[in-house]
Scaffold this motif. Structure first.
Motif, short mmCIF file in Angstrom:
data_model
loop_
_atom_site.label_atom_id
_atom_site.label_comp_id
_atom_site.label_asym_id
_atom_site.label_seq_id
_atom_site.Cartn_x
_atom_site.Cartn_y
_atom_site.Cartn_z
N HIS A 106 0.98 -0.97 -0.01
CA HIS A 106 0.30 0.08 0.01
C HIS A 106 1.18 1.16 -0.07
O HIS A 106 0.20 2.29 0.36
CB HIS A 106 -0.80 -0.10 1.52
N ASP A 107 2.16 0.93 0.05
CA ASP A 107 3.45 2.29 -0.18
C ASP A 107 2.82 3.00 -2.07
O ASP A 107 3.28 2.15 -2.79
CB ASP A 107 3.83 2.13 0.46
N ASP A 108 3.48 4.51 -1.84
CA ASP A 108 3.56 4.91 -2.89
C ASP A 108 5.07 4.80 -3.54
O ASP A 108 5.91 5.47 -2.21
CB ASP A 108 3.29 6.02 -3.42
N LYS A 109 5.75 4.04 -4.51
CA LYS A 109 7.59 4.06 -4.65
C LYS A 109 8.10 5.24 -4.15
O LYS A 109 9.16 5.54 -4.67
CB LYS A 109 7.59 2.82 -5.03
N ARG A 110 7.24 6.02 -5.06
CA ARG A 110 7.75 7.41 -4.98
C ARG A 110 8.41 8.08 -3.24
O ARG A 110 9.39 8.71 -3.66
CB ARG A 110 7.18 8.10 -6.42
N VAL A 111 7.22 7.94 -3.00
CA VAL A 111 7.37 8.34 -1.47
C VAL A 111 8.56 7.62 -1.14
O VAL A 111 9.45 8.70 -0.34
CB VAL A 111 6.04 7.98 -0.66
N ILE A 112 8.88 6.16 -1.28
CA ILE A 112 9.74 5.87 -0.19
C ILE A 112 10.77 6.27 -1.19
O ILE A 112 12.28 6.30 -0.32
CB ILE A 112 9.63 4.36 -0.59
N GLU A 113 11.69 6.19 -2.36
CA GLU A 113 12.63 6.94 -3.07
C GLU A 113 12.53 8.56 -2.49
O GLU A 113 13.93 8.38 -2.34
CB GLU A 113 12.27 6.64 -4.46
N ALA A 114 11.71 9.23 -2.50
CA ALA A 114 12.06 10.29 -1.80
C ALA A 114 12.35 10.61 -0.92
O ALA A 114 13.49 11.85 -0.22
CB ALA A 114 10.64 10.95 -2.03
N GLN A 115 12.12 9.65 0.36
CA GLN A 115 12.24 9.49 1.64
C GLN A 115 13.50 9.68 1.95
O GLN A 115 15.00 9.77 1.86
CB GLN A 115 11.54 8.90 2.52
N VAL A 116 13.78 8.36 0.96
CA VAL A 116 15.74 7.56 0.81
C VAL A 116 16.23 8.90 -0.04
O VAL A 116 17.37 9.47 0.91
CB VAL A 116 15.86 6.06 0.09
#
Length: 196
Positions: A144-154
């Motif tokens: 249920h995660d947006d991959k772009r959000v995870i990538e942006a966090q990192v």
């Protein structure tokens, strides 16, 4: 008339190399066709024969700069332990090492008037460096995660940390592992865990 040492096959490369050196030394404002020509040891008119003005030269330099950046990331990711957590840490260490070795380039790659807008293609997501980041982040993207959000966090965390680290905010940048390890601990706690 004295002939230069640059010929058809390597003049473009020499001008790009000169441009990279100018960026490292003085940032984006130091880059001009005339300065690149002088640095490469050719007439100031020479770049016009190989590039469509300064934007064309910047585009060629951007491709080279992002290639160097991608190489740092990929080499770091491929070294050492290959668990998802280790690859993420390796990526971050490669990013930081690029900043230490090429602080001038890092400052202009993503800056407001930087080189990112000169990379041919649709943008950062199409650049090799971003695809490396995406691959390393993929195990941490839940259903249920947006991959772009995870990538942006990192990306945001390691980019910001690298800029601060290189500028000496945590003391002399070389040989200081404590701040990096603390940031890696934070990265592990922001909800990024391997997806089931």
């Amino acid at each position: 008339m004295t002939k230069t040492k640059h010929h058809h096959g390597n003049l473009k490369e020499a001008l790009v190399t000169a441009g990279l050196a100018l960026l490292e030394e003085g940032g984006i404002d130091a880059l001009s066709l005339r300065k690149c020509a002088a640095r490469a040891g050719v007439s100031h008119a020479a770049p016009a024969h190989h590039f469509d003005g300064l934007p064309g030269l910047k585009s060629a330099i951007a491709v080279e700069a992002f290639g160097i950046f991608s190489s740092y990331l990929q080499t770091a990711v491929d070294e050492g332990e290959q668990s998802a957590q280790a690859r993420l840490k390796n990526l971050c260490r490669g990013y930081m090492q690029f900043g230490l070795d090429h602080g001038g380039l890092l400052a202009v790659i993503f800056g407001g008037a930087g080189l990112a807008s000169y990379v041919p293609g649709a943008g950062k997501e199409e650049a090799h460096a971003y695809l490396i980041l995406r691959e390393v982040c993929a195990p941490f993207v839940g259903d249920h995660d947006d991959k772009r959000v995870i990538e942006a966090q990192v990306w945001s965390l390691i980019h910001g940390f690298t800029l601060l680290y290189v500028s000496g905010e945590f003391g002399p940048p070389h040989g200081q592992d404590g701040p990096f390890e603390a940031v890696m601990d934070l990265l592990n706690r922001i909800g990024n865990r391997p997806a089931p």
